[in-house]
Design a protein around this motif. Structure first.
Motif, PDB file in Angstrom:
ATOM      1  N   SER A 164      -7.409 -15.426   4.875  1.00 49.34           N
ATOM      2  CA  SER A 164      -8.105 -16.297   3.592  1.00 49.34           C
ATOM      3  C   SER A 164      -7.528 -18.038   3.983  1.00 49.34           C
ATOM      4  CB  SER A 164      -7.535 -16.185   2.283  1.00 49.34           C
ATOM      5  OG  SER A 164      -6.293 -16.206   2.080  1.00 49.34           O
ATOM      6  N   TYR A 165      -6.631 -17.929   4.945  1.00 47.94           N
ATOM      7  CA  TYR A 165      -6.215 -19.402   5.310  1.00 47.94           C
ATOM      8  C   TYR A 165      -6.897 -19.909   6.493  1.00 47.94           C
ATOM      9  CZ  TYR A 165      -2.523 -19.523   1.935  1.00 47.94           C
ATOM     10  OH  TYR A 165      -1.607 -19.540   0.694  1.00 47.94           O
ATOM     11  N   GLU A 166      -7.173 -21.148   6.683  1.00 53.52           N
ATOM     12  CA  GLU A 166      -7.921 -21.633   7.708  1.00 53.52           C
ATOM     13  C   GLU A 166      -7.250 -21.458   9.125  1.00 53.52           C
ATOM     14  OE1 GLU A 166      -9.609 -26.046   9.584  1.00 53.52           O
ATOM     15  OE2 GLU A 166      -8.597 -26.061   7.486  1.00 53.52           O
ATOM     16  N   VAL A 191      -1.615  -9.215  19.164  1.00 53.84           N
ATOM     17  CA  VAL A 191      -2.411  -8.470  18.012  1.00 53.84           C
ATOM     18  C   VAL A 191      -2.219  -9.444  16.735  1.00 53.84           C
ATOM     19  CG1 VAL A 191      -2.368  -6.556  16.327  1.00 53.84           C
ATOM     20  CG2 VAL A 191      -2.205  -6.175  18.931  1.00 53.84           C
ATOM     21  N   ASP A 192      -3.378  -9.830  15.941  1.00 51.02           N
ATOM     22  CA  ASP A 192      -3.400 -10.364  14.867  1.00 51.02           C
ATOM     23  C   ASP A 192      -3.573  -9.819  13.610  1.00 51.02           C
ATOM     24  OD1 ASP A 192      -2.992 -12.862  16.362  1.00 51.02           O
ATOM     25  OD2 ASP A 192      -5.305 -13.354  16.452  1.00 51.02           O
ATOM     26  N   CYS A 193      -2.463  -9.632  12.842  1.00 50.90           N
ATOM     27  CA  CYS A 193      -2.499  -8.964  11.831  1.00 50.90           C
ATOM     28  C   CYS A 193      -2.848  -9.819  10.281  1.00 50.90           C
ATOM     29  CB  CYS A 193      -1.032  -8.521  11.532  1.00 50.90           C
ATOM     30  SG  CYS A 193      -0.624  -7.097  12.720  1.00 50.90           S
ATOM     31  N   ASP A 194      -3.620  -9.164   9.394  1.00 46.71           N
ATOM     32  CA  ASP A 194      -4.098  -9.578   8.166  1.00 46.71           C
ATOM     33  C   ASP A 194      -2.970  -9.137   7.187  1.00 46.71           C
ATOM     34  OD1 ASP A 194      -5.245 -11.275   6.436  1.00 46.71           O
ATOM     35  OD2 ASP A 194      -7.353 -10.412   6.774  1.00 46.71           O
ATOM     36  N   THR A 333     -12.961 -14.957   3.256  1.00 47.19           N
ATOM     37  CA  THR A 333     -12.349 -15.443   4.459  1.00 47.19           C
ATOM     38  C   THR A 333     -13.499 -15.353   5.308  1.00 47.19           C
ATOM     39  OG1 THR A 333     -12.100 -12.910   5.251  1.00 47.19           O
ATOM     40  CG2 THR A 333     -10.424 -13.752   3.773  1.00 47.19           C
ATOM     41  N   LYS A 334     -13.301 -16.134   6.237  1.00 48.27           N
ATOM     42  CA  LYS A 334     -14.398 -16.324   7.406  1.00 48.27           C
ATOM     43  C   LYS A 334     -14.605 -14.999   8.024  1.00 48.27           C
ATOM     44  CE  LYS A 334     -15.274 -18.990  11.492  1.00 48.27           C
ATOM     45  NZ  LYS A 334     -14.856 -19.956  12.521  1.00 48.27           N
ATOM     46  N   PRO A 335     -13.840 -14.176   8.400  1.00 44.38           N
ATOM     47  CA  PRO A 335     -14.235 -12.724   8.841  1.00 44.38           C
ATOM     48  C   PRO A 335     -15.104 -12.013   7.933  1.00 44.38           C
ATOM     49  CG  PRO A 335     -11.584 -13.279   9.335  1.00 44.38           C
ATOM     50  CD  PRO A 335     -12.323 -14.254   8.408  1.00 44.38           C
ATOM     51  N   VAL A 336     -14.985 -12.043   6.769  1.00 46.25           N
ATOM     52  CA  VAL A 336     -15.827 -11.466   5.877  1.00 46.25           C
ATOM     53  C   VAL A 336     -17.182 -11.929   5.974  1.00 46.25           C
ATOM     54  CG1 VAL A 336     -16.202 -10.726   3.409  1.00 46.25           C
ATOM     55  CG2 VAL A 336     -13.932 -10.381   4.163  1.00 46.25           C
ATOM     56  N   LEU A 337     -17.330 -13.392   5.911  1.00 48.22           N
ATOM     57  CA  LEU A 337     -18.710 -13.835   6.005  1.00 48.22           C
ATOM     58  C   LEU A 337     -19.309 -13.395   7.422  1.00 48.22           C
ATOM     59  CD1 LEU A 337     -17.708 -15.506   3.569  1.00 48.22           C
ATOM     60  CD2 LEU A 337     -18.732 -17.535   4.276  1.00 48.22           C
ATOM     61  N   GLU A 338     -18.398 -13.482   8.360  1.00 47.66           N
ATOM     62  CA  GLU A 338     -18.954 -13.312   9.653  1.00 47.66           C
ATOM     63  C   GLU A 338     -19.697 -11.496   9.698  1.00 47.66           C
ATOM     64  OE1 GLU A 338     -16.352 -16.009  12.503  1.00 47.66           O
ATOM     65  OE2 GLU A 338     -15.624 -14.251  12.123  1.00 47.66           O
ATOM     66  N   SER A 389     -17.370  -1.866   3.167  1.00 48.69           N
ATOM     67  CA  SER A 389     -16.829  -1.644   4.561  1.00 48.69           C
ATOM     68  C   SER A 389     -16.388  -2.866   5.259  1.00 48.69           C
ATOM     69  CB  SER A 389     -17.723  -0.802   5.508  1.00 48.69           C
ATOM     70  OG  SER A 389     -18.999  -1.635   5.894  1.00 48.69           O
ATOM     71  N   ILE A 390     -17.144  -3.971   4.811  1.00 53.43           N
ATOM     72  CA  ILE A 390     -16.541  -5.444   5.351  1.00 53.43           C
ATOM     73  C   ILE A 390     -15.474  -5.996   4.687  1.00 53.43           C
ATOM     74  CG2 ILE A 390     -18.719  -5.634   5.995  1.00 53.43           C
ATOM     75  CD1 ILE A 390     -19.239  -7.926   4.135  1.00 53.43           C
ATOM     76  N   LEU A 391     -15.143  -5.490   3.541  1.00 53.48           N
ATOM     77  CA  LEU A 391     -14.054  -6.143   2.735  1.00 53.48           C
ATOM     78  C   LEU A 391     -12.715  -5.861   2.819  1.00 53.48           C
ATOM     79  CD1 LEU A 391     -16.004  -5.322  -0.997  1.00 53.48           C
ATOM     80  CD2 LEU A 391     -15.929  -7.336   0.615  1.00 53.48           C
ATOM     81  N   ARG A 392     -12.058  -6.711   2.798  1.00 56.83           N
ATOM     82  CA  ARG A 392     -10.414  -6.571   3.004  1.00 56.83           C
ATOM     83  C   ARG A 392      -9.880  -5.612   1.567  1.00 56.83           C
ATOM     84  NH1 ARG A 392      -6.817 -11.821   3.934  1.00 56.83           N
ATOM     85  NH2 ARG A 392      -6.976 -11.973   1.879  1.00 56.83           N
ATOM     86  N   LYS A 393      -8.702  -5.001   2.094  1.00 66.06           N
ATOM     87  CA  LYS A 393      -8.272  -4.255   0.989  1.00 66.06           C
ATOM     88  C   LYS A 393      -7.471  -5.135   0.181  1.00 66.06           C
ATOM     89  CE  LYS A 393      -6.940  -0.185   3.767  1.00 66.06           C
ATOM     90  NZ  LYS A 393      -5.786   0.748   4.382  1.00 66.06           N
TER      91      LYS A 393
END
Length: 610
Positions: A164-166, A191-194, A333-338, A389-393
């Motif tokens: 959620s951060y830029e 590996v990048d972790c949310d 977040t950008k990943p959710v929009l993508e 299915s595209i949403l974050r926990k």
């Protein structure tokens, strides 16, 4: 250098005892003790008992075995996540037969970097793309001209962040890129972790473990690729298995007429065996606002009782329950929009995500939630199952613990300010804070776990003075600090700087502070109520007013603690400290910065900021 559990083979209790003893020894005493320990070790092996013979045989066998590959694990951690993961990884690689060195980036000697064979970095990103405090020295060294060529080094990076951060995982990405620039080769990919980091971190563990096993010809054991959450102390409850804590008390600390609502929450930990120390946090898994959930279901025309999957294991729940308890719907977040752009024919979302629209995208994400996205870019060509299915926990919310475990066995206290605001014509609510303020009754339960923060701890020496700076709810951990010291009878001086809006309505825990001052557990307190005067006064102004005495405390060995808002307050307080050190210590700006950096290196300048 102070001993720590992470840089020595001692327990926490042993470390505290040694840190009290060693600084007080003379050179002659240190020399005598060194000789004594050597003699004791020699004596313990002098008798040729069956046990000793077996030990010697084992040692001889070890010397004949192939030399284990050496692995260095460095962590940079603000709240403790990277440190816990690093300790877990160290344990698993050691079980695998590897020689492991585990240390904080702040304690690592950069001039030894060229001697390292395999380097594993676990690091979080803090604020707007910044390294954690204890990663900063190593980060600056690696990005300076003093950094050596590392052609013989192999490395891998686990980056922790929040999408959620830029600048998601920026510190980890920076380390990964810089090591490559210096000639190092990747052992495995970064590996990048949310915020929900358990599964990707476990996959990185397995990847690193396998790569190192191949290099050292040692087969990985089953435990070496196990999940990362298998060691959370003696309690069976943890981040992945929270405890249902009963609400004992839920009180509004603000007086009538205040524009703020701050809840004092007391929870029972009876039967959990959960233990905590001052400076730790409590993680709460909250529920989304049911009104927002119903609006979202209605806007998409879904059946609230339709079954959807809530995890990779395929567990099914009704859509309304899943949106309320499992998925994040208040943060974009950008990943959710993508991912969402694939589910709509509306070209507006594609344009928003197009290159060159970064500023517009950032502004959109900052001000809106999932309901805004649904309303702005429909119609949607997706089932409920596809959309969720595209949403974050839904991540846990962390709150600084405001009580001492010593003084309140089987209880934990929190200080939570309700977040409410209006934007774009709609009321918005903090997920956990308004659940606590509006929908949580005495007798209800909350799923909780202890989040240990080893980077925000009282001095091991109870006689050491402490300076605490915590406006608003940032005062919470300092209530725990003072209560702990009062319970243990610590004799060290303590000084609290506290601020809020109004003295009459917003003085959190006023009676507690007054009682502790009377009893001597709190030595001094300076307050700043910004809305009670024509000119706004904040905690940093009070610090500057008392600059000479504050610097004297620093010279006497005081530790400084800051808790609260990172974007404004923490920066202003940091600047005030530099000014005081420069002015009262007769130092240049460079010398003042070095003085403060040295305090940080000694663990005498600690921050819990957000």
């Amino acid at each position: 250098m102070q001993l720590q559990v992470t840089n020595s083979p001692f327990t926490q209790e042993q470390v505290e005892l040694l840190n009290r003893l060693l600084p007080n020894l003379s050179d002659a005493q240190r020399s005598w003790l060194s000789g004594y320990l050597t003699a004791v070790q020699s004596t313990s092996f002098s008798a040729p008992s069956a046990t000793n013979v077996a030990s010697q045989s084992t040692a001889q066998a070890a010397t004949q075995a192939p030399i284990a590959r050496e692995v260095t694990i460095l962590f940079g951690s603000q709240t403790g996540n990277s440190q816990r993961l690093a300790k877990s990884l160290s344990k698993k690689l050691s079980e695998q037969g590897l020689e492991v060195t585990l240390t904080s980036m702040s304690d690592f000697k950069p001039n030894t970097l060229k001697k390292v064979q395999d380097l594993l970095l676990l690091v979080s990103t803090h604020g707007e793309g910044d390294p954690p405090d204890n990663a900063l020295p190593f980060y600056e060294f690696l990005h300076s001209k003093r950094a050596p060529k590392l052609d013989e080094l192999r490395f891998s990076v686990l980056a922790l962040g929040d999408s959620s951060y830029e600048f998601f995982c920026k510190t980890g990405k920076d380390f990964d890129q810089r090591l490559e620039e210096l000639g190092a080769k990747r052992l495995t990919d970064r590996v990048d972790c949310d915020v929900d980091y358990d599964e990707p971190a476990a996959e990185w563990f397995a990847s690193v473990s396998g790569a190192l096993s191949n290099a050292s010809s040692t087969a990985p054991t089953q435990s070496s690729v196990a999940t990362i959450s298998d060691a959370q102390g003696e309690s069976q409850y943890s981040r992945t298995h929270p405890f249902q804590a009963e609400v004992l008390e839920n009180i509004n600390l603000n007086g009538r007429g205040s524009s703020r609502e701050t809840r004092h929450l007391e929870l029972s930990l009876e039967g959990s065996n959960l233990q905590y120390e001052p400076g730790d946090c409590l993680g709460i898994y909250p529920e989304n606002n049911p009104q927002l959930v119903d609006q979202l279901v209605s806007a998409l025309g879904w059946n609230a009782d339709e079954q959807v999957s809530v995890n990779k294991q395929g567990e099914q729940r009704a859509l309304r329950d899943a949106l309320r308890n499992n998925f994040e719907i208040t943060v974009l977040t950008k990943p959710v929009l993508e991912q969402a752009v694939k589910l709509t024919a509306n070209e507006g979302l594609s344009k928003l995500l197009a290159a060159g629209n970064e500023a517009e995208l950032k502004a959109y994400i900052k001000e809106r939630d999932l309901l805004d996205l649904v309303q702005d870019f429909g119609p949607w060509n997706a089932t409920a199952a596809q959309f969720v299915s595209i949403l974050r926990k839904l991540p846990a919310r962390l709150y600084s613990i405001a009580s001492s475990n010593q003084a309140n066995p089987d209880e934990v206290h929190l200080t939570i300010r309700a977040v409410r605001y209006e934007t774009l014509g709609r009321d918005r609510f903090g997920v956990c804070s308004t659940q606590v303020a509006e929908r949580l009754e005495i007798g209800d339960t909350l799923p909780v776990y202890i989040h240990q923060n080893p980077n925000f701890k009282l001095p091991a020496n109870p006689d050491a003075p402490i300076i605490m700076i915590g406006p608003g709810t940032g005062v919470a951990p300092f209530r725990a600090f003072v209560e702990e010291r009062a319970e243990l009878g610590a004799t060290g001086k303590s000084w609290l700087f506290y601020g809020d809006q109004h003295f009459l309505t917003d003085f959190l825990y006023q009676t507690d502070w007054q009682r502790w001052i009377k009893e001597g557990a709190l030595t001094k307190m300076d307050v700043a109520f910004s809305r009670d005067t024509d000119q706004k006064v904040y905690v940093q102004h009070r610090m500057l007013e008392k600059g000479r005495e504050l610097f004297e405390w620093l010279e006497e060995g005081a530790s400084v603690y800051i808790c609260g808002d990172e974007k404004h307050m923490a920066h202003d307080v940091h600047a005030a400290l530099l000014t005081i050190i420069e002015r009262e210590g007769g130092k240049s700006s460079e010398e003042a910065a070095a003085y403060l950096a040295n305090l940080q290196q000694q663990k005498r300048y600690q921050r819990d900021v957000y």
